[in-house]
Write an enzyme that holds these catalytic residues in place. Sequence first.
Site, PDB file in Angstrom:
ATOM      1  N   GLU A  24      39.309   9.305 -13.482  1.00  0.00           N
ATOM      2  CA  GLU A  24      39.430   8.756 -12.139  1.00  0.00           C
ATOM      3  C   GLU A  24      40.807   9.210 -11.666  1.00  0.00           C
ATOM      4  O   GLU A  24      41.822   8.644 -12.085  1.00  0.00           O
ATOM      5  CB  GLU A  24      39.333   7.233 -12.148  1.00  0.00           C
ATOM      6  CG  GLU A  24      39.420   6.646 -10.737  1.00  0.00           C
ATOM      7  CD  GLU A  24      39.447   5.122 -10.724  1.00  0.00           C
ATOM      8  OE1 GLU A  24      38.918   4.538  -9.763  1.00  0.00           O
ATOM      9  OE2 GLU A  24      40.016   4.523 -11.660  1.00  0.00           O
TER      10      GLU A  24
ATOM     11  N   ASP B 146      39.818   5.183 -16.452  1.00  0.00           N
ATOM     12  CA  ASP B 146      40.171   4.426 -15.261  1.00  0.00           C
ATOM     13  C   ASP B 146      41.622   4.709 -14.876  1.00  0.00           C
ATOM     14  O   ASP B 146      42.513   4.745 -15.733  1.00  0.00           O
ATOM     15  CB  ASP B 146      39.974   2.933 -15.556  1.00  0.00           C
ATOM     16  CG  ASP B 146      40.363   2.048 -14.391  1.00  0.00           C
ATOM     17  OD1 ASP B 146      39.678   2.106 -13.356  1.00  0.00           O
ATOM     18  OD2 ASP B 146      41.357   1.309 -14.517  1.00  0.00           O
TER      19      ASP B 146
END
Length: 730
Positions: free
Chosen positions: A385, A349
Site C-alpha cells: 500500500e 499496510d
Amino acid sequence: MQTWPGRPYPLGATFDGTGTNFAIFSSVADRVELCLIDDVRGERRVDLHEVDAHVFHVFLPGVGPGQRYGYRVHGPWEPASGHRCDPTKLLLDPYAKAIDGQVDGDASLFSYPFDDTSVAVTGLAPSGTDSAPHTLTSVVVNPFFDWGHDRPPQIDYHDTVLYEAHVKGMTMLHPDVPEELRGTYAGMGHPAVVDHLKRLGVTAVELMPVHQFVQDVSLQAKGLANYWGYNTIGFFAPHNGYAAYGTRGQQVLEFKAMVKALHEAGIEVILDVVYNHTAEGNHLGPTLSFKGIDNAAYYRLVDDDAAHYFDTTGTGNSLLMRSPAVLQLIMDSLRYWVEEMHVDGFRFDLAATLARQFHEVDRLSAFFDIVHQDPVISQVKLIAEPWDLGDGGYQVGGFPPLWTEWNGRYRDTVRDFWRGEPATLPEFASRLTGSSDLYEHTGRKPIASINFVVAHDGFTLDDLVSYDDKHNEANGEDNNDGESHNRSWNCGVEGPTDDPAILALRHRQRRNFLTTLLLSQGVPMIAHGDELGRTQRGNNNGYAQDNETTWVDWDLTPEDSALLQFTRRLVRLRLDHPVLHRRAFFAGAGAGLESPAADGGDAELPEIDWLDLTGARMDGTDWANGFARSLMVFLNGDAMPEVDRRGAVLVDDAFLLLFNAHADPLDFVLPPAAYGPQWTTVLDTDGSTPEGATHDAGTTLVVESRSVVVLTRPSERRLRGATRASEADV
C-alpha cells in the site's frame, strides 16, 4: 521448577517435544522474569539468568503446548530518555505464536496513574498496579501439523485475480456454513466458501489482518468493535477472535487447515500485514508488550523529545525501521508465515512507513535491502500500500523492482471516467494498459500495478454508484470520519430508490466497473461481496462495524445473482485470453497516446491501437479533447512478444473494446478489414447487443450510454496455422 540454560535463538517460545525454550530480546533490561500462568490466572515466575547479546533465555523441561505465559521486565523507567520498563505489567512475548484473551481497558494496563477525569502525564512515576488480570497472555504452541501433499499453487502474477476478503465478514451470514463455524478460519476454509471462490475464478484471497490485534476500548464503550483489525499486537499469532475450536494454540492448527483447503482448490493465501505500528498507541497508550520490553529499540521517538512518538501512521506510533531488533522481528515474522503457515504473499499496510529508515521515504532503505536478499521472502508475492500519512508519503510508482503496488491512481481515474469527469481519457488509457507511466521507468512490468476500483476502505461497488456522500453516522463520530471525496455518483438519487431507470443505470455502472477492472492490464483485485452487490448503506468507513453493515449478505436478489454470473464470465474471459493479461507493456505504433494516423495499408498491425468513433486511429487532437468520453481499443493477440512456460510463442484472439461513458448512445464504426473482417460480440454491459452477434468490418454498432461492448475475432496466425496443417494432411 527445573530450569536449563536454553538457547538465545530462536526468539519466542519453541517446543521441541520434551520442553520449551524461551528467549526474549531487551537491550535495556536489568532483569527479566518469565511468568507461567495457570488456568485460574495464578502466576509462577522464573528468572531468566542466561543472557547472550541482549537475549534472555531459559529451557523448561516438561512445559509444552497450551501453556500460557508472559514476561515482567525490570529496567529503567525514564520516559524522557525513551525507556518505559514497568515490571507491574505482564507483557506479551513479541514472538508469541498464539495469544489467549483480550484486553478489557482497565486502568492497570497503563503505566501512569489516571482516572476518568484526569489527564495523563508521562513524567509521573508508574502507577504500580498489576495488569495481569486484564491483559492478553502468550501461549506455547505445537509446531507439528500434517500438511500432507500441500504445496503452494505458485500462480504467476499475470495470471492472478485477487480477492480481498475478511475472515469474519465473508462467513458470518453464509447459510451453508455451520453456525458454530461462521466468522472463523474454519468457516473461511469451509467447502461452501471455497467453492464460491473457485467458481468465481479468483486465484488468490488477500485476507484482511489476521495477526492478533487489540480491541479499542473507546469503540467498545460505544458498543462498537475494531472490525478491520489494523491494530496489531502479535506479529506471529493468528487472531484468536477468528478461532472456532479454542485459543490455546488451536487457532494455529485451524489457520493451517484453512490454508490447506484453499491450496487444494488452487487458491493462494495472501495476508494483509501491519508492520508499520502496534496497538500500544502513543505516550498515553497502554503497556502491553514492546513498550515495556525495550521502548526505544522498537519505536520511532521524536528526536529531541523521546517521551513522545514520531507517528506517520495516524495511530500514535511507528516502528523504528532502522533498528536491528525491528528488522529481525519483521523478517522472522514473514518467514514464519511462509515456511510454517504456508502463506503465499503479503500486502503491506501503509508500506511507505516501512521505507522510512530515517524521516524521508527511501526506496533504498534497509528494509528493502533485507527483503530483496532473503531467499524465502523475495520469492513470494509482495504488495505495497504505497502511502502513509507522513510528509512525502504518497509513493504510487515509487517502490523498487520485485514489489507490486495498490494503484490508487487506477482507482481514482476509473471512477472519474465512469462518472463523466472531463479530460480523463488519456489517463484512463494509461491505467487500462498497465500504467507504464508509473512503473516502466524502474524496469517493472504491468503486474506491478494492482488494479482496484473498490477496497475495504471506502464505498462498496454498489454504494459507489448509489451515493454521492458518505453516511457514517453509525460510527459515532458525527459523520466526520471517512473520506469525503469519493469520486462516486449516485446516478440521480441518494441511496435506495424504486426508480427503474436509476436502478438500471446503477446495475450497468456496476458491470462497467467490473468489466474495466478485469480487462485492464495488471493484476485485478475484487473486494469481497462486490460480485454479489454488497452494500454498507453508504458507510465508507466500516472499520468499527462488526455487524451486518459490513458482513457479506448471501441472500441475493435476482439482479445480484445476475451480477455474480456476469462476474464469473468476466474472470473466465480474462484468464482464457493471454492478450488480456500480458506480461509486458504494449509496444509498437499504437502504444503511445499520440500515434500517427493509420494508413489503412497492409502494414503489420500493432500490438494495440486506439481508434475513434469512425474507426480511424486517434491523433493528438482526439486525446486533447477534454469532453471526449469514448474510445475503441484494438488488442492484437497475434502480436504478443511472449512465450508460455514451455517456450511456445503465445498467440491469442484479437479484441475490440468499445467504451462509451457519455450520457447518450453513440455510433461506433468498426475499423477496416485489415483489423479483422468480422467481429463477434462477447459481452455488452447494457445487454442490448446479444452475445454471439456478428458484425462486419466498417459497419456501425450502437453502444448504449454508459456501457462497454467487447468484440472478438479469431487469431489470424492460428487460422493460418490450421489451414497449413489441413493442406499438409491432404
